[in-house]
Scaffold this motif. Structure first.
Motif, PDB file in Angstrom:
ATOM      1  N   ASN A 143     117.544 113.963 -44.110  1.00  0.00           N
ATOM      2  CA  ASN A 143     119.162 112.900 -44.301  1.00  0.00           C
ATOM      3  C   ASN A 143     118.146 111.349 -43.752  1.00  0.00           C
ATOM      4  N   PRO A 144     119.280 110.543 -44.433  1.00  0.00           N
ATOM      5  CA  PRO A 144     119.097 109.008 -44.230  1.00  0.00           C
ATOM      6  C   PRO A 144     118.696 108.732 -42.900  1.00  0.00           C
ATOM      7  N   PRO A 145     118.307 107.858 -42.006  1.00  0.00           N
ATOM      8  CA  PRO A 145     117.617 107.400 -40.202  1.00  0.00           C
ATOM      9  C   PRO A 145     119.611 106.821 -40.353  1.00  0.00           C
ATOM     10  N   GLU A 146     120.311 107.332 -39.186  1.00  0.00           N
ATOM     11  CA  GLU A 146     121.553 106.361 -38.434  1.00  0.00           C
ATOM     12  C   GLU A 146     121.384 105.302 -37.066  1.00  0.00           C
ATOM     13  N   ILE A 147     121.817 104.422 -37.729  1.00  0.00           N
ATOM     14  CA  ILE A 147     122.084 103.316 -36.802  1.00  0.00           C
ATOM     15  C   ILE A 147     123.745 102.857 -36.073  1.00  0.00           C
ATOM     16  N   THR A 148     124.132 103.455 -34.704  1.00  0.00           N
ATOM     17  CA  THR A 148     124.865 103.363 -33.966  1.00  0.00           C
ATOM     18  C   THR A 148     125.682 101.775 -33.685  1.00  0.00           C
ATOM     19  N   PRO A 152     113.760 107.400 -34.249  1.00  0.00           N
ATOM     20  CA  PRO A 152     113.543 107.603 -36.262  1.00  0.00           C
ATOM     21  C   PRO A 152     114.494 108.735 -36.092  1.00  0.00           C
ATOM     22  N   ALA A 153     114.098 108.588 -37.613  1.00  0.00           N
ATOM     23  CA  ALA A 153     115.659 109.836 -37.580  1.00  0.00           C
ATOM     24  C   ALA A 153     115.090 111.586 -37.367  1.00  0.00           C
ATOM     25  N   SER A 154     115.722 112.259 -36.816  1.00  0.00           N
ATOM     26  CA  SER A 154     115.724 113.344 -37.206  1.00  0.00           C
ATOM     27  C   SER A 154     115.562 114.268 -37.811  1.00  0.00           C
ATOM     28  N   SER A 155     115.678 114.548 -39.203  1.00  0.00           N
ATOM     29  CA  SER A 155     115.249 115.377 -40.117  1.00  0.00           C
ATOM     30  C   SER A 155     114.824 114.138 -41.634  1.00  0.00           C
ATOM     31  N   MET A 201     114.892 101.294 -48.965  1.00  0.00           N
ATOM     32  CA  MET A 201     115.340 103.028 -48.027  1.00  0.00           C
ATOM     33  C   MET A 201     116.532 102.997 -48.049  1.00  0.00           C
ATOM     34  N   GLN A 202     117.229 104.110 -47.583  1.00  0.00           N
ATOM     35  CA  GLN A 202     118.551 103.979 -48.092  1.00  0.00           C
ATOM     36  C   GLN A 202     118.927 103.621 -45.575  1.00  0.00           C
ATOM     37  N   VAL A 203     120.119 104.001 -44.745  1.00  0.00           N
ATOM     38  CA  VAL A 203     119.817 103.876 -44.093  1.00  0.00           C
ATOM     39  C   VAL A 203     121.758 103.945 -44.052  1.00  0.00           C
ATOM     40  N   VAL A 204     122.075 104.892 -43.061  1.00  0.00           N
ATOM     41  CA  VAL A 204     123.533 105.074 -42.593  1.00  0.00           C
ATOM     42  C   VAL A 204     123.672 104.289 -41.414  1.00  0.00           C
ATOM     43  N   LEU A 205     125.175 103.246 -41.109  1.00  0.00           N
ATOM     44  CA  LEU A 205     125.297 103.049 -40.114  1.00  0.00           C
ATOM     45  C   LEU A 205     126.692 103.272 -39.691  1.00  0.00           C
ATOM     46  N   LYS A 206     126.935 104.009 -38.878  1.00  0.00           N
ATOM     47  CA  LYS A 206     127.505 104.170 -37.988  1.00  0.00           C
ATOM     48  C   LYS A 206     128.406 103.820 -37.201  1.00  0.00           C
ATOM     49  N   ILE A 207     129.409 102.727 -37.633  1.00  0.00           N
ATOM     50  CA  ILE A 207     130.075 101.884 -36.502  1.00  0.00           C
ATOM     51  C   ILE A 207     131.295 102.497 -36.001  1.00  0.00           C
ATOM     52  N   LEU A 208     131.620 102.017 -34.689  1.00  0.00           N
ATOM     53  CA  LEU A 208     132.583 102.075 -34.297  1.00  0.00           C
ATOM     54  C   LEU A 208     133.854 101.535 -34.460  1.00  0.00           C
ATOM     55  N   ARG A 209     135.146 101.790 -35.502  1.00  0.00           N
ATOM     56  CA  ARG A 209     136.059 101.021 -35.290  1.00  0.00           C
ATOM     57  C   ARG A 209     137.138 101.629 -34.263  1.00  0.00           C
TER      58      ARG A 209
END
Length: 330
Positions: free
Chosen positions: A90-95, A84-87, A1-9
Motif C-alpha cells: 500500500n502507498p504510504p499515508e500522511i495524516t 515509514p509505510a506499514s505495508s 511515487m504514490q502517497v495518500v494524504l488523509k485530511i481531517l475535514r
C-alpha cells in the motif's frame, strides 16, 4: 511515487471526518505543494491557509502526522522517513489535521481569535512611556539588541499554542506564544514597565505558573524560539524578587530547590507541609492534606523516613554554582 494524504475535514460545529487523496509525488515536495495540487486538481472545496511558502508568515501551520508544523517547511521525504509505510503493498499515508486548542472554521482553517486575544493580555509592545523620548531615537547597544534575537524570531504560527497541554486543561492560561513575547518585553531595554509586567505575569495560573513544562512548545517551534525556556526566564526573574509567602506557586519552586539541596532529591513528607501548609502557617492548607495523608498511610504509600541520595553534596554544589552564576549575571 504514490502517497495518500488523509485530511481531517470539518465544518464549524459539525463532526470531522477523514478524506483520502492519492498523489504522485517527489520526496522534495512539501506538504503545502501537495495540498495545492489537491485543491487545484482534485477537490477545490478543500480549505487551508497559506501565504509566503517560505517559513516566514506562519499561515500554513497545521498538524502533520500528529504534530504541529508548517506545511511549507515539511516535505514528503522527511515525513516518510519518520513514519515509514506499514505495508509494502500500500502507498504510504500522511495524516493532516487542523491546529489544536482552536475552533475549526472549515477543514484546516481555524479561528485564530483566541490566539490573538491571549497575546494582547501580555501587552506585547514597548510601553508608551518608554517610547516617549523627545527629539532623538531610543537607541540600543548591540548587546541589548542581541537579547531580543531569539524571541524576535517568533512568526506567530500557532504551533506552540496548538500543542500546549496547559491550555487544553486551563483556558485561562495565556499560552506559550504570549509568554515568549512577554519575555521579549521584559528583556527590552526600552521598556519602562518591567516590574509591573512581572507582577502581571506571576498572577495565578494565567501567567507563567500555569505552564506544565511538557516541553511540546519547544519541540514543535519551527523558529527555535523555545517558548518554555522563555517562560523559565520570566519565572527566574519573579523568584528573585519574591519570597515564599507571596504565593503557593512561588513557594512550590523555592521549596523544591531547598529540599533537593538538602537531600539530593525531594523529601515528600516535607514538600506538602511546606508548600500547601506554608511551613505550618496555613491551618486550612494543612487540614486539606489530611485526607490525602490518611489515604496514603492506609495504602502504605506514605514514606515514614527519608534517606538522602548519594552525591547530595555534588547536587548541592551544582545548584549553588548555578545560583551564583545567575547572581553575577544580574
Amino acid at each position: 511515487m504514490q502517497v495518500v494524504l488523509k485530511i481531517l475535514r470539518q465544518k464549524s460545529n459539525q463532526s470531522p471526518y477523514l478524506q483520502s487523496y492519492t498523489l504522485e509525488v517527489e520526496p522534495g515536495n512539501t506538504i503545502l505543494d501537495c495540498l495545492n495540487r489537491i485543491k487545484w486538481e482534485q477537490d477545490g472545496s478543500l480549505a487551508f491557509r497559506k501565504n509566503c511558502r517560505n517559513t516566514i508568515c506562519g499561515s500554513c501551520s497545521m498538524k502533520i502526522n500528529g504534530r504541529s508544523a508548517l506545511a511549507c517547511k515539511e516535505n514528503i521525504g522527511h515525513e516518510l522517513q519518520q513514519f515509514p509505510a506499514s505495508s509494502q503493498n500500500n502507498p504510504p499515508e500522511i495524516t493532516i489535521a487542523p491546529l489544536g486548542n482552536l475552533p475549526v472554521i472549515k477543514d484546516l482553517v481555524v479561528d485564530m481569535s483566541p490566539f490573538w486575544d491571549k497575546l494582547q493580555q501580555v501587552d506585547p509592545y514597548v510601553s508608551t512611556q518608554g517610547r516617549a523620548i523627545p527629539e532623538r531615537e531610543f537607541l540600543q547597544s548591540p548587546e541589548e539588541r542581541s537579547r531580543l534575537d531569539q524571541t524576535g524570531n517568533c512568526i506567530m504560527c500557532g504551533a506552540c499554542y496548538s500543542e500546549c497541554n496547559a491550555l487544553t486543561v486551563n483556558p485561562d492560561f495565556v499560552g506559550p506564544h504570549a509568554l515568549a513575547k512577554a519575555q521579549r518585553m521584559v528583556e527590552d531595554s526600552r521598556d519602562t514597565q518591567k516590574e509591573a509586567r512581572l507582577e502581571v505575569y506571576s498572577q495565578g495560573t494565567q501567567g507563567v505558573w500555569g505552564c506544565t513544562r511538557c516541553y511540546f512548545c519547544n519541540v514543535v517551534c519551527p523558529m527555535e524560539v523555545a517558548p518554555m525556556d522563555q517562560i523559565t526566564q520570566i519565572k527566574q526573574q519573579i523568584l528573585e524578587r519574591k519570597d515564599g509567602q507571596d504565593s503557593r506557586a512561588i513557594r512550590h519552586r523555592k521549596v523544591l530547590v531547598e529540599l533537593v539541596k538538602e537531600g539530593g532529591w525531594v523529601d515528600e513528607r516535607k514538600f506538602g507541609l511546606f508548600v500547601v501548609g506554608n511551613y505550618f502557617r496555613d491551618l486550612q492548607g494543612l487540614l486539606s492534606l489530611v485526607p490525602l495523608g490518611l489515604n496514603m498511610l492506609v495504602k502504605g504509600k506514605f514514606p515514614l523516613s527519608f534517606e538522602a541520595s548519594e552525591g547530595t553534596q555534588e547536587v548541592r554544589s551544582l545548584i549553588e554554582a548555578i545560583q551564583d552564576q545567575q547572581t553575577v549575571k544580574d
